[in-house]
Structures are given as C-alpha cells and as structure tokens.
Design a protein around this motif. Structure first.
Motif, short mmCIF file in Angstrom:
data_model
loop_
_atom_site.label_atom_id
_atom_site.label_comp_id
_atom_site.label_asym_id
_atom_site.label_seq_id
_atom_site.Cartn_x
_atom_site.Cartn_y
_atom_site.Cartn_z
N ALA A 24 0.71 -1.35 0.03
CA ALA A 24 -0.10 -0.27 0.06
C ALA A 24 1.00 1.47 0.04
CB ALA A 24 -0.84 0.07 1.41
N MET A 31 0.57 3.83 -2.91
CA MET A 31 0.67 4.98 -3.07
C MET A 31 1.73 6.31 -3.23
SD MET A 31 -2.26 5.79 -1.32
CE MET A 31 -1.87 7.76 -0.24
N TYR A 32 2.79 5.65 -3.22
CA TYR A 32 3.95 6.25 -3.59
C TYR A 32 4.09 6.35 -4.43
CZ TYR A 32 6.07 6.64 1.09
OH TYR A 32 6.40 7.37 2.47
N LYS A 38 1.30 6.62 -6.58
CA LYS A 38 -0.06 7.30 -7.05
C LYS A 38 0.63 8.76 -6.71
CE LYS A 38 -4.39 8.95 -5.49
NZ LYS A 38 -5.81 8.23 -4.32
N HIS A 39 1.31 9.52 -6.06
CA HIS A 39 1.86 10.44 -5.88
C HIS A 39 3.38 10.79 -7.01
CE1 HIS A 39 -0.85 12.01 -3.38
NE2 HIS A 39 -0.93 11.18 -2.69
N HIS A 49 1.51 15.90 3.27
CA HIS A 49 1.54 14.35 2.80
C HIS A 49 1.71 13.56 3.75
CE1 HIS A 49 4.16 12.17 0.51
NE2 HIS A 49 4.80 11.59 1.13
N THR A 54 -1.69 12.01 4.95
CA THR A 54 -2.32 11.51 2.74
C THR A 54 -1.33 10.34 2.95
OG1 THR A 54 -2.73 13.95 1.91
CG2 THR A 54 -2.30 11.74 0.27
N VAL A 55 -0.51 9.69 2.93
CA VAL A 55 0.14 8.48 2.83
C VAL A 55 -0.59 7.72 3.64
CG1 VAL A 55 2.49 7.41 2.85
CG2 VAL A 55 2.02 9.78 1.51
N GLY A 109 -3.59 7.38 3.26
CA GLY A 109 -4.35 6.81 2.30
C GLY A 109 -3.76 4.66 2.60
N VAL A 110 -2.98 4.25 2.81
CA VAL A 110 -2.64 3.17 3.35
C VAL A 110 -3.01 3.03 3.88
CG1 VAL A 110 -0.89 1.78 4.54
CG2 VAL A 110 -0.09 3.93 3.37
N MET A 152 -6.35 1.36 1.98
CA MET A 152 -6.37 -0.12 1.33
C MET A 152 -5.59 -0.88 1.87
SD MET A 152 -3.82 2.45 -1.56
CE MET A 152 -3.05 0.80 -2.51
#
Length: 610
Positions: free
Chosen positions: A310, A314-315, A317-318, A408, A411-412, A415-416, A419
């Motif tokens: 995950a 995420m990385y 994605k960014h 940041h 968000t990470v 998001g992780v 997921m």
C-alpha cells in the motif's frame, strides 16, 4: 578461711537434665533389651514419636531420631498390608508445661492411627489395581494398534485415472472451483480424528480448507500417523457447505485420494507440545521458525506485506520513485553513539542508521524519492518499541514547505490504512487482531513542543533523570521528552499527534531552523496511541553556511560529507522528508504490545538468532 564454691542454678539445671537424659536412655535400653530378648531382635524395639521435634522424613523411630506422627510410627509396624510387627510405640508430647516423659501410646490414639493405616492400605490397593488395569488396557490397546498397523500396510491408495483431471488450485482461490474436482497441497493446521472419518484443516499460506477423509482413506498407515504440521496432497470434489454448517471459505474438499508428503514428529515432540498461542513471547521468539506457522504471526506478516504494498501504491500515485541506497556507510546521520562499527577492508565503516542523506542526492535527478531499507541502531535499549534492526521507510520531497510535509504524511498514512482495510484478506486480519479499529481522521492534531512541555507539567507527568538515583522532576523547555512520558501524553489525548518544532540542540545537524526563531527547528514526530513515535521528519537545511554551522555544532568533520554539502552548492532547493518505522506502524495498526511481534525475525540487544 576459704569457702567452697557453690554451683550456679543454671549449672545445676543443665547437669540435672543431662543426668536424666542419660538415665532415661539407659532405662529404655534395658527395657528394650528385656522386651525383645536383646539387640539381636530390633524388629521388636519400641518406636518413638516426638510430636514437636520429630520428623517423618528423616526420622527412623529410634530414640535419637523419632517420628513426628503416630501414623508413621504405626506404618512402620505394618510394613505391608498383610504383615504386622506388634512393636511398642512411645510418645513424647509438648504442652504448656513443657515436654512429657516417653509414654506408651494410648489405646484410642493407636486405634485412630490404625484407622488411618487401613485407609492408607486401601488406597494403595486401589492404586495398584488401577495401575494393573491401566497396564492391561495399554497392552490391549498396543495389540489393537499393532493389528491396525498390520492391516493398514496392506491398504494402498491409487488415484483413480477414470476421474476428471483435478485442477491444481491454491486454497485462497478455491471459491471459483466449487462443484469441480481439485488438487490441493498444504500443511495440516488442525486435525480431528473420528472412528470412520478424519477432518483436516489444511493451510497453504493463501487460506484454510477443510478436507474430509473417509473409507479406505483413513485406514492407511499414513492416515494413522497424521499429526498437525504434516504436509499432504489431496484430490477430491470441492463442495459448498449446506446451510447451517461452517468451515473456512464456506466449502470443503471431500477427498477421493491423498498422500503424505512430509511427516511431522509425534509424541512429546509434536508441534502442539512445544508451545501454543498463549505461550510467553520469549518462548515463541526462540522457536520463531515454528511460531510463524501459528495464525496470529502469519496474519501479522500477511498484513505487513499488504502495508508495504500500500505504501508503494500511494507513492506511485504521488509520483514518488523508489530507490535502493546502501546499508554499508562511512558517515553517520543520527550520531555516533548508536552506530554498529565494523572493519571494511581495513577501513572503518558502519551499518546505516538512515538512508536520508542518500535520498537527498536523488532529488535533482529523480524528483521525489523513497526507499524501504533496513536501518540499524546500536543503543542497548530493551524497550518494547526498540529494535536493533528495523525496516525504515524513508521519503524525501523537493520544492515543499513544512505545511506540505505534514499534509503529505497525513495523506500517505491515511491512504495506506484505507487500502489495507479494503483488502479482502489483510483487512479481515486487521479486524481480527485489532477489533473495532477505526481509521484516523484528518487533520492530525498539531502540538508545539513548548505546549507539550506545558501539558506534561499540567498533568504531573514527570521527567526521570538519566541518573536513576536522582528524583523525578517537572519538565523544562529544552528537555528531551522521554519515551514513557511521550507515550503517556499520547495515550491521554488518544489521537494521532504531530509533535512539532523541537529545540535545535535536540535534533540532527541537517534540520532547518524556524525563520525568526532559530533556536527551534521545522521538525516533527508523528505520535500514535499505544506506541508513541512511529515517524520523524523535518525540513532540511538549504544554505551552505547554515549547514557548516550544523557540522560545527555537532562536532562533525566536513570532509566526509562533501558529497552531501554539494547538494547545496549545485542548485539548492527547499526540501524535506521523513522516516517511518514499519514495525512501529504495525504495532499501532494491529494493537501489538511490542514491535518484536511485527518482524519476520526480530533483532534486539542480546537476540540475533535464528
């Protein structure tokens, strides 16, 4: 005229007692000899019982070593249930007036002791009968087992070639194959043997499956030797379970053929006898190679894999690119006291504490970067969140400010978590290990270092000096907030916290100062309930002169870091980053007591095996 010296009262008393003892001993000796016909008949010698100073363990019943209880005395008179040697018993009591003389046992006392003796021999007889019965039953069971094994040798299973070809399928993918014939491989996780059927819970790392053996399949020699952790192959029809019945996956394999692949020990060496899920962590870590087969450790490692996947998603994605820095280094990042040193072809080298400095060199060519790398810390620390080797997820971001960095990280992390919770396998495991877990909400709480000091003092959370002989005291500005205080504060607040803006003297040489308040840094620790710090980051110094000052402040020679300094000479930029301990993240996510549960094979002071 001289006077004759008179003996003292105590001396008279002692002499009198000694004389009486000698006389009594002589009298008893004479009486014993007369009663028994002399020393050649010790079996008729009196048995002595001293109800205060005797001993049933070391006594032998003679005058100098009496028994403590009448029962043991009379037991000596009855060496077996059928043999009685009618020996006289002499009892010495101790009461308010001191010791009595040796007196023959009273009739009532002998009667009570005899009742106890009768009960004793009945108990012995029952035990002997029970032992004999058990031995007979064991013998008969052994004969039956031998007969079963002789019959089992003659039963050979052959896969039916007329059956439809069985598709080889991983257990976790079986749902799409219900109603068809399949072939599975795995290890026996649980086993339930009935008279005509055997139920197996099989695992292969992707899931669990109930396998049913019956008929000749339970009569083979291999079937008799089945225990947990044997590995097998089985074919059969995969059937959906009828309503009201349960099994992993909602289906079961009714086998028509199977074979043993690898046996496992039986008897005292069985897997189940080594430890269980409730065994102490130290026992489980010593047997980690086998502990990994248990459900909880396997679930943690499965979630760990999902977490790393995950993060990478995420990385991606960014647009943050993964790189792989070295573990062997010749410069420190977090100070020399926690470095593992070793000889590197005649030069001094270290195992890396952090890959941050290498990541910074990648920004001008690759843009934002991250790595998943092992880092090493040599502190002799035994806290529940410390490891000597841990998985370090580090990120560096170009052209950002401090607020961007915090957003940041939020968000990470969020998001992780989302997921992993959405993953059909890992998400289910998270809820099993940490029931009721709720994903954190944004924004995370922002807490300035100075406000944290005030909070600790308002709630009487004290600072314990490094010298344990000194008393605890209130926190002051400039103090490094210790792990215990930090965790207590975090648990009281009960939410993710960005603890920010630490004093410059507490932080590393590369951290950027706050404009207008240069004694403090644009730095942050991410604190989570139950664990405390799981990540730490900062904005990095961009100015060459300010970096040189940082080297001097920490006593770091400039030359070994020339390659790092060059990043400020050849097109400097505002940038920042952070490092996250994967094991600490998992300890928070899965509500684990210690990060040692969150590694495949943990490494901490004093533990580097297997």
């Amino acid at each position: 005229m001289g006077t004759e010296q008179q003996p003292t009262f105590l001396g008279e008393t002692k002499q009198t007692v000694d004389d009486l003892g000698v006389k009594l001993a002589e009298t008893l000796k004479v009486a014993e000899s007369a009663a028994t016909g002399g020393a050649d008949a010790p079996s008729h010698r009196p048995i002595h019982v001293d109800e205060k100073a005797g001993s049933n363990e070391s006594g032998d019943g003679y005058f100098a070593a009496p028994f403590l209880t009448t029962f043991h005395a009379i037991l000596t008179s009855f060496p077996t249930a059928d043999v009685m040697v009618d020996r006289p018993i002499l009892v010495r009591k101790f009461g308010s007036t001191g010791y009595s003389d040796w007196q023959p046992i009273s009739g009532s006392a002998r009667k009570r002791a005899r009742k106890l003796l009768d009960a004793h021999w009945k108990k012995v007889k029952r035990a002997e009968e029970g032992r004999a019965t058990a031995e007979q039953e064991a013998k008969e069971a052994g004969e039956r087992e031998q007969s079963r094994r002789e019959e089992a040798v003659r039963i050979i299973l052959v896969e039916d070639a007329t059956q439809p070809r069985a598709a080889r399928v991983k257990i976790g993918h079986l749902k799409l194959h219900r109603g068809s014939r399949v072939r599975v491989f795995g290890w026996i996780h649980r086993l339930r043997v009935q008279s005509q059927m055997t139920f197996i819970t099989l695992r292969d790392g992707t899931g669990y499956l109930q396998v049913v053996l019956k008929g000749d399949l339970v009569k083979t020699l291999d079937a008799l030797d089945l225990v947990t952790e044997c590995s097998i192959e089985a074919t059969g029809d995969l059937l959906q379970l009828p309503k009201g019945k349960t099994a992993p996956g909602g289906h079961e394999l009714v086998a028509d053929w199977w074979r043993m692949i690898g046996r496992a020990p039986t008897g005292v060496d069985t897997y189940a006898s080594l430890f269980n899920a409730k065994s102490d962590l130290s026992v489980r870590q010593t047997l980690r190679h086998l502990d990994l087969r248990a459900e909880t450790p396997a679930a943690i490692i499965t979630i760990r894999a999902a977490v790393l996947s995950a993060f990478r998603a995420m990385y991606a994605k960014h647009t943050v690119i993964e790189v792989t820095p070295p573990c062997i280094v010749q410069t420190s990042v977090e100070g020399g006291s926690s470095l593992f040193k070793f000889d590197y072809y005649g030069q001094e080298a270290y195992l890396t504490q952090s890959s941050q400095l290498y990541l910074e060199t990648c920004l001008p060519s690759l843009g934002d970067v991250f790595c998943v790398q092992e880092s090493f810390r040599a502190e002799n620390s035994h806290t529940r969140r410390h490891l000597a080797e841990y998985t370090h997820l580090e990120t560096e971001l170009a052209f950002i400010d401090f607020r961007d960095l915090l957003e940041h990280i939020e968000t990470v992390i969020c998001g992780v978590v989302d997921m992993v919770l959405a993953d059909p396998i890992a998400g289910k495991f998270v809820q099993q290990l940490n029931p009721g877990f709720q994903a954190p909400t944004r924004p995370f709480k922002r807490l300035d270092y100075k406000d944290a000091i005030a909070f600790l003092n308002e709630h009487d959370i004290m600072l314990q000096e490094e010298d344990p002989t000194l008393p605890a005291r209130s926190h002051r500005i400039g103090d490094d907030i210790a792990e215990a205080a930090e965790r207590k504060m975090t648990d009281m607040m009960g939410v993710p916290i960005f603890l920010m803006n630490f004093p410059k003297r507490l932080k590393a040489f590369y951290m950027k100062g706050i404009a207008g308040d240069e004694e403090y840094t644009e730095s942050v620790d991410l604190l989570m309930p139950n664990v405390g710090e799981i990540a730490g980051g900062s904005m990095r110094i961009t100015d060459v002169d300010e970096l040189m000052e940082g080297y001097r402040r920490d006593g770091i020679p400039e030359e070994p870091y020339h390659w790092y300094t060059d990043q400020r000479k050849y097109g400097t930029s505002e940038h920042g980053g952070y490092g996250l301990g994967v094991e600490r993240f998992l300890a928070w996510f899965l509500n684990r007591w210690t990060v040692r549960e969150c590694q495949l094979y943990g490494r901490w002071p004093g533990h580097a095996a297997p």
